[in-house]
Design a protein around this motif. Structure first.
Motif: not given
Length: 333
Positions: A254-261
């Protein structure tokens, strides 16, 4: 032969370059791209509304179970100060559940049908109508998504599908300059980042690190007939076995998705785990909205999270294609 091979290689290279450049030139300008994305999202949203209308005409919805099994179960999710208003509405519906359910189904079908229309005015009018209706459903039909209850997460449908209907509708009503914004923060472009960051924070709360916390959500929310039920049970066993490791993976994803998008330079590859995680939650945890239970009233949050992410994904994909076409053109020159 060398000449033929050289000619063939040159022709193939030119064809490759042509195929690489063409996608970036699909739209004549940014406004046309925004119109296309808005049109696609409104069509998908309309299809979801029609699916909700079909769920609303299930036989059980025309009985007292509409109140006792669908509405009243949300009372526990509300703070005590709001329960009198909740009970008043539930009591009013219980006087004639058949008539009210017909109204609910017709309204949802009309919203969905108008959203599928190609005319701008009906779509805009429909979005304006759907917002207060969705807020009413969020209160009476979802207990405000359980935001005051605690112990809920994205895995259990937090913050409520009806609220996401509102968010997507508001996004579609925003002027195009919001969709084309290159500011540090854009409410449309950064919507998935804004959604997944608090989801990760919530998933990292102490209650979700227990060995059976996430597996319990899967078992409680999935409602499949065999043999799919066996597959869901196996997934729940995996989460129960790995415990905190599985939850750590969810939080990290979830954190990776948040930062990546996030931002103007969002990473296109961050959207693939976003889609995968959303589909996993929708299929294995939300039970495709619980459509096999007979009392489901919507498809839950999964499809709406995907709709919420489409503008951002479109922006990242268009930016990547533009960069690729620029590099290819520069190399060809």
């Amino acid at each position: 032969m060398p000449g033929i091979l050289s000619s063939t290689r040159s022709s193939g290279s030119a064809q490759f370059k042509h195929n690489q450049v063409r996608p970036a030139l699909k739209f004549r300008n940014a406004d046309e791209r925004v119109w296309h994305v808005k049109r696609r999202i409104s069509s998908y949203l309309g299809a979801i509304w029609i699916a909700d209308a079909l769920l609303q005409i299930q036989p059980v919805m025309f009985t007292e179970d509409l109140v006792s099994s669908v509405i009243q179960t949300n009372k526990a999710l509300l703070p005590s100060v709001l329960t009198p208003y909740f009970e008043s509405a539930a009591r009013y519906i219980s006087q004639d559940p058949q008539a009210w359910n017909v109204i609910f189904a017709i309204l949802q079908f009309l919203i969905g049908s108008l959203l599928l229309s190609s005319s701008h005015l009906p779509v805009k009018l429909c979005l304006c109508i759907s917002i207060p209706w969705s807020l009413a459903v969020w209160f009476e039909g979802e207990g405000l998504g359980g935001i005051f209850a605690g112990g809920l997460s994205v895995l259990s449908g937090f913050p409520g599908a009806a609220l996401l209907y509102v968010v997507v509708s508001v996004m579609l009503l925003l002027p195009d300059h919001f969709w084309l914004s290159t500011d540090r923060f854009s409410p449309v472009r950064d919507a998935p980042s804004v959604f997944w960051f608090p989801a990760a924070i919530q998933q990292s709360l102490p209650s979700f690190w227990a060995p059976v916390a996430d597996s319990a959500q899967i078992i409680n929310n999935a409602s499949y007939p065999p043999p799919m039920a066996y597959a869901v049970s196996d997934v729940a066993l995996v989460f129960a076995h790995f415990g905190w490791i599985a939850n750590a993976f969810l939080v990290a994803a979830m954190l990776s998705i948040s930062f990546g998008t996030y931002g103007e330079h969002s990473v296109i590859y961050a959207y693939y785990p976003l889609f995968a995680l959303t589909l996993f939650i929708w299929i294995f945890v939300e039970g495709i909205g619980g459509i096999f239970t007979g009392i489901a009233t919507d498809l839950n949050t999964g499809p709406l999270i995907l709709l919420l992410s489409l503008p951002s994904f479109s922006h990242a994909r268009n930016r990547r294609r533009t960069l690729l076409s620029g590099c290819i053109t520069s190399h060809a020159g």
